[in-house]
Design a protein around this motif. Structure first.
Motif, mmCIF file in Angstrom:
data_model
loop_
_atom_site.group_PDB
_atom_site.id
_atom_site.type_symbol
_atom_site.label_atom_id
_atom_site.label_comp_id
_atom_site.label_asym_id
_atom_site.label_seq_id
_atom_site.Cartn_x
_atom_site.Cartn_y
_atom_site.Cartn_z
ATOM 1 N N ALA A 114 -15.316 10.707 -22.734
ATOM 2 C CA ALA A 114 -15.970 10.651 -24.045
ATOM 3 C C ALA A 114 -15.639 9.345 -24.767
ATOM 4 N N ALA A 115 -14.395 8.902 -24.691
ATOM 5 C CA ALA A 115 -14.002 7.646 -25.326
ATOM 6 C C ALA A 115 -14.708 6.461 -24.672
ATOM 7 N N LEU A 116 -14.852 6.493 -23.367
ATOM 8 C CA LEU A 116 -15.553 5.425 -22.661
ATOM 9 C C LEU A 116 -17.028 5.393 -23.034
ATOM 10 N N ALA A 117 -17.649 6.554 -23.135
ATOM 11 C CA ALA A 117 -19.056 6.626 -23.544
ATOM 12 C C ALA A 117 -19.240 6.107 -24.969
ATOM 13 N N LYS A 118 -18.311 6.437 -25.852
ATOM 14 C CA LYS A 118 -18.386 5.967 -27.238
ATOM 15 C C LYS A 118 -18.244 4.450 -27.311
ATOM 16 N N ALA A 119 -17.325 3.888 -26.523
ATOM 17 C CA ALA A 119 -17.124 2.435 -26.506
ATOM 18 C C ALA A 119 -18.363 1.730 -25.962
ATOM 19 N N ASN A 120 -18.966 2.272 -24.911
ATOM 20 C CA ASN A 120 -20.174 1.661 -24.346
ATOM 21 C C ASN A 120 -21.345 1.744 -25.321
ATOM 22 N N THR A 121 -21.453 2.834 -26.061
ATOM 23 C CA THR A 121 -22.502 2.965 -27.074
ATOM 24 C C THR A 121 -22.316 1.919 -28.162
ATOM 25 N N ALA A 122 -21.081 1.674 -28.563
ATOM 26 C CA ALA A 122 -20.809 0.662 -29.588
ATOM 27 C C ALA A 122 -21.188 -0.730 -29.100
ATOM 28 N N ARG A 123 -20.998 -1.006 -27.817
ATOM 29 C CA ARG A 123 -21.356 -2.322 -27.276
ATOM 30 C C ARG A 123 -22.862 -2.511 -27.180
ATOM 31 N N VAL B 24 0.831 -1.199 0.000
ATOM 32 C CA VAL B 24 0.000 0.000 0.000
ATOM 33 C C VAL B 24 0.867 1.250 0.000
ATOM 34 N N GLU B 25 1.992 1.210 0.685
ATOM 35 C CA GLU B 25 2.849 2.399 0.787
ATOM 36 C C GLU B 25 3.478 2.782 -0.548
ATOM 37 N N ARG B 26 3.643 1.819 -1.463
ATOM 38 C CA ARG B 26 4.218 2.122 -2.785
ATOM 39 C C ARG B 26 3.149 2.350 -3.848
ATOM 40 N N ALA B 27 1.878 2.238 -3.483
ATOM 41 C CA ALA B 27 0.787 2.454 -4.445
ATOM 42 C C ALA B 27 0.677 3.935 -4.772
ATOM 43 N N LYS B 28 0.202 4.195 -5.978
ATOM 44 C CA LYS B 28 0.040 5.575 -6.442
ATOM 45 C C LYS B 28 -1.443 5.907 -6.543
ATOM 46 N N PRO B 29 -1.792 7.190 -6.521
ATOM 47 C CA PRO B 29 -3.203 7.552 -6.660
ATOM 48 C C PRO B 29 -3.728 7.226 -8.062
ATOM 49 N N VAL B 30 -5.022 6.948 -8.145
ATOM 50 C CA VAL B 30 -5.669 6.665 -9.424
ATOM 51 C C VAL B 30 -5.644 7.931 -10.273
ATOM 52 N N ARG B 31 -5.358 7.745 -11.552
ATOM 53 C CA ARG B 31 -5.357 8.900 -12.455
ATOM 54 C C ARG B 31 -6.781 9.432 -12.597
ATOM 55 N N PRO B 32 -6.966 10.744 -12.591
ATOM 56 C CA PRO B 32 -8.321 11.291 -12.686
ATOM 57 C C PRO B 32 -8.920 11.095 -14.080
ATOM 58 N N MET B 33 -10.240 10.993 -14.121
ATOM 59 C CA MET B 33 -10.955 10.846 -15.393
ATOM 60 C C MET B 33 -10.956 12.199 -16.105
ATOM 61 N N THR B 34 -10.433 12.204 -17.325
ATOM 62 C CA THR B 34 -10.431 13.430 -18.111
ATOM 63 C C THR B 34 -11.675 13.475 -18.988
ATOM 64 N N VAL B 35 -11.936 14.618 -19.566
ATOM 65 C CA VAL B 35 -13.093 14.779 -20.446
ATOM 66 C C VAL B 35 -12.950 13.879 -21.672
ATOM 67 N N ARG B 36 -11.760 13.824 -22.253
ATOM 68 C CA ARG B 36 -11.544 12.993 -23.440
ATOM 69 C C ARG B 36 -11.658 11.507 -23.123
#
Length: 111
Positions: A70-79, A55-67
């Motif tokens: 949008a890419a995740l929404a597009k992929a889910n729409t395709a599915r 846990v001490e060497r773990a890094k924070p999760v990268r924040p969700m960007t707008v792009r």
């Protein structure tokens, strides 16, 4: 390849966590190697294995960007879009069918 320590289920030392536990805490492994593993015995099959990270060497999760959102929404729409009728099915199209249930039930779509 070096061997890692193996702990019984629920007996891992403090300071170690699985990927899911790290994610729940807002962390990610961050490229570190597996430091140990948990094994949960099962009766008729091999044990369930979970890999542990420090846990001490773990890094924070990268924040969700707008792009990225949008890419995740597009992929889910395709599915959700049926390739046969080109409509949004309202659910993820099952891979076993390859099309929405309505198109799969019609006799003309069978090959």
């Amino acid at each position: 390849m070096s061997t890692v320590p193996v702990y019984r289920w629920r007996l891992a030392p403090d300071g170690m966590a699985t990927r899911r536990q790290l994610r729940a805490a807002g962390l990610r492994p961050g490229g570190q190697e597996v430091v140990a593993q948990l094994e949960r015995p099962r009766r008729r099959r091999g044990p369930l294995v979970a890999y542990l990270y420090l846990v001490e060497r773990a890094k924070p999760v990268r924040p969700m960007t707008v792009r990225r959102a949008a890419a995740l929404a597009k992929a889910n729409t395709a599915r959700r879009t049926c390739p046969a009728c080109r409509r949004d099915a309202g659910y993820v199209i099952p891979v076993s069918l390859g099309m929405c249930v309505a198109c799969a039930d019609t006799p003309s779509s069978s090959s």
